[in-house]
Design a protein around this motif. Sequence first.
Motif, short mmCIF file in Angstrom:
data_model
loop_
_atom_site.label_atom_id
_atom_site.label_comp_id
_atom_site.label_asym_id
_atom_site.label_seq_id
_atom_site.Cartn_x
_atom_site.Cartn_y
_atom_site.Cartn_z
N ALA A 26 53.25 34.69 23.31
CA ALA A 26 54.02 33.60 23.93
C ALA A 26 54.29 32.52 22.89
O ALA A 26 53.48 32.30 21.98
N VAL A 27 55.43 31.87 23.04
CA VAL A 27 55.81 30.75 22.17
C VAL A 27 56.27 29.61 23.06
O VAL A 27 57.16 29.79 23.91
N CYS A 28 55.66 28.45 22.90
CA CYS A 28 56.05 27.25 23.64
C CYS A 28 56.71 26.28 22.67
O CYS A 28 56.10 25.87 21.68
N LEU A 29 57.95 25.93 22.95
CA LEU A 29 58.71 25.02 22.08
C LEU A 29 59.05 23.76 22.86
O LEU A 29 59.45 23.84 24.03
N THR A 30 58.90 22.63 22.20
CA THR A 30 59.25 21.33 22.80
C THR A 30 60.56 20.85 22.20
O THR A 30 60.73 20.89 20.97
N HIS A 83 67.34 35.12 18.89
CA HIS A 83 66.92 34.98 17.49
C HIS A 83 65.56 35.63 17.28
O HIS A 83 65.34 36.36 16.29
N PHE A 84 64.62 35.38 18.20
CA PHE A 84 63.30 36.02 18.11
C PHE A 84 63.45 37.54 18.20
O PHE A 84 62.81 38.29 17.42
N ALA A 85 64.25 38.02 19.15
CA ALA A 85 64.38 39.47 19.33
C ALA A 85 64.97 40.14 18.09
O ALA A 85 64.50 41.20 17.65
N ASP A 86 66.00 39.53 17.51
CA ASP A 86 66.62 40.11 16.31
C ASP A 86 65.64 40.12 15.14
O ASP A 86 65.60 41.10 14.37
N ALA A 87 64.88 39.04 14.96
CA ALA A 87 63.93 38.99 13.85
C ALA A 87 62.85 40.04 14.01
O ALA A 87 62.45 40.70 13.03
N THR A 100 45.38 38.21 14.85
CA THR A 100 46.67 37.69 14.41
C THR A 100 46.60 36.26 13.87
O THR A 100 47.52 35.82 13.18
N GLY A 101 45.56 35.52 14.19
CA GLY A 101 45.47 34.13 13.76
C GLY A 101 46.22 33.17 14.65
O GLY A 101 46.18 31.95 14.43
N LEU A 102 46.93 33.69 15.68
CA LEU A 102 47.61 32.82 16.64
C LEU A 102 46.59 32.24 17.62
O LEU A 102 45.43 32.66 17.67
N SER A 103 47.04 31.29 18.43
CA SER A 103 46.16 30.75 19.47
C SER A 103 45.77 31.85 20.44
O SER A 103 46.60 32.70 20.81
N ASN A 104 44.49 31.83 20.88
CA ASN A 104 44.10 32.79 21.89
C ASN A 104 44.61 32.33 23.27
O ASN A 104 45.19 31.26 23.40
N ALA A 125 53.38 37.26 12.51
CA ALA A 125 53.98 36.59 11.35
C ALA A 125 55.44 36.26 11.60
O ALA A 125 55.94 35.20 11.19
N VAL A 126 56.18 37.16 12.28
CA VAL A 126 57.60 36.92 12.58
C VAL A 126 57.74 35.73 13.53
O VAL A 126 58.62 34.87 13.35
N LEU A 127 56.87 35.66 14.52
CA LEU A 127 56.94 34.54 15.46
C LEU A 127 56.70 33.21 14.75
O LEU A 127 57.37 32.21 15.03
#
Length: 639
Positions: A321-325, A336-340, A242-246, A298-300
């Motif tokens: 997982a998504v960590c937001l500051t 919003h994530f679920a709908d996308a 996926t190219g995301l962080s492992n 890609a959606v995340l």
Amino acid sequence: MSLIRQIWVLLLATLLMAFMGSFAVWMASSRGYVETQLRVKNADNAQALALTLSQQKGDQALMELAVAAQFDTGYYQRIVLKDPAGQVIAEHEADPSVSRPRAPQWFMQLVPIESAPGLAQVSDGWRALGSVEVVSHSAYAYDQLWSGTMRTLVWLLGLGVLAGVVATLGVRRIRRPLDATVGQAQALMERRFITVEEPNVPELARLSQAMNAVVERLRFQFDEQAFQVEQLRQEAHCDALTGLSNRTHFMAQLQAALADDEGSGRGSLYMIRVVDLGAVNRVMGHRQTDVLLQKLAAVLKEVSVGVPGVATGRLNGGDFAVCLTSSDVPLPDAEHFADAIKRAFVEMAVDASVVLGTTRWERGTPMAQVLAAADSALARAECRGAFAVERVGLGLSEARVLGEDEWRQRLSDALSQQRIRLTGFPVLGRRSELVHLECPMRMQLEPSGAFESAALWLPMALRCKLTARIDEAAASLALAQIAQDGRPRGVNVAPASLADSGFVPRLRALLTAAPGAASHLWLEVAEVAAVDRFELVRELCKQLRPLGVKIGLEHAGERLARIEFLFEAGLDYIKLDASVVQGVSLDPARAAFVSRTVSMLHSLGLHVYAEGVSDELDLSALMDCGIDGVTGPAVKLPS
């Protein structure tokens, strides 16, 4: 004496010698010409007067009258008539006070003009009557020579000015490529690897060609190393599909966010799970399932784009997982994530779903507690069904709610009343020597309150546009402390401060006033500043490094290889972010990435330090990677 001054001295000496020589030659030739004219005139006038006297048939009275009449014309200094025996018959001499020349006395003494007397014989047939001597006045010659000298001097001065203008243009034409070459050499000394246009001067052109070749070779080497470092970073930090962080790198990012002393100190953690991934794989096939997971990733990324400090990772097969500051930018919520994701799956026409669990976190919360809360929320969501969202709180403290005007007033009062202090965290070198003290600012927002870290007040300082004033106060306080104990100190400079056009000049004036302490001051800006505002960082280095200040990047690593002109910045050091260096003792891929990054930065003459080191096992592993120094919870000053 500089080369340009030597050229100027040579030009001025040459012009002066040329003008003086030409003036002297003109003066000598003019003087000779005037004397020749006087001599010829005296001879001609003597012959003419002798002819007149010869016609008087020896009548002495008539001859004296003729001489007197000739003298009264006023152009003669002296006329003498003598008999054949040499006795003076008549003599007329002009009064010097009457026939004074207009030329100054010093000029007549400097350029004396000799009026040679004209002689002629007076006779009546074969009978000699005597001789006549005629000397013309030299005052007119002096006046003519003086006026000619003035005109010539004016012309020579005009030509001198013109020659000076031409010489100035010529020297500037020479100086321009010379300054460019010198500037390039100075830039190389300051670790700013720049190229310049090759000058037309052959000697300088060869030098510029050689230095440009060196810079191009270093640039090629840097690009090659940056490409290799980026590959190693992707292998060490990113999920191959996926190219995301492992998982390892995402956990390091989360831990760094929880321990960050400069950010907002709050945020949210979203965990996303593909429901029954095994069944989806059996129905869709391995390849289509991979496409599904890539689309989910890609959606995340798309939903969280534009949010500063976001970390997105794939924890295992179907868990993300998504960590937001928290920041000034509104954070997307879990719905919003679920709908996308739901819309993306509908577009792909796949029979798959996800569930989301979310929790909030704040600085200092144990990572295990945050993960457990998010996992509990995810389990509840799974019980509810497809695209369900659940939240589990951690009982976090409520943030103080103040308006922007109140925040601005409190921050301004704290600065004006000097209710600020710097803490000190050591950065130690390879031999455990002190490199400098990291000095984040603490601010007392209320007169009797506690000194709060930047995590509390920095977001509002950014909104109130007070970061430049705060950074100036931090630098001033660091300089005062350095002057007291001589220990080097490092302070942070916010990227927003660099955007203030008056910040760098004010900071330069502050440092100029304390040159001794300035040489022990370390300034560091975040990596994001070098990516988004590279020109401002380069100008900061250009203005302050000549004063002895060391300037570097902090929280670096993720995008370091993507800074196109890092070799032109003129930095002194780089601090690798805690999320990059954590776990190098246990993960060979992460250690290889750090080692290659250090090698690339060392090739540019930069020192490299590791931030946020919390594990003693990582200390020795980082030293093996070539790190020049470390800082963090596991680093203590030797007793």
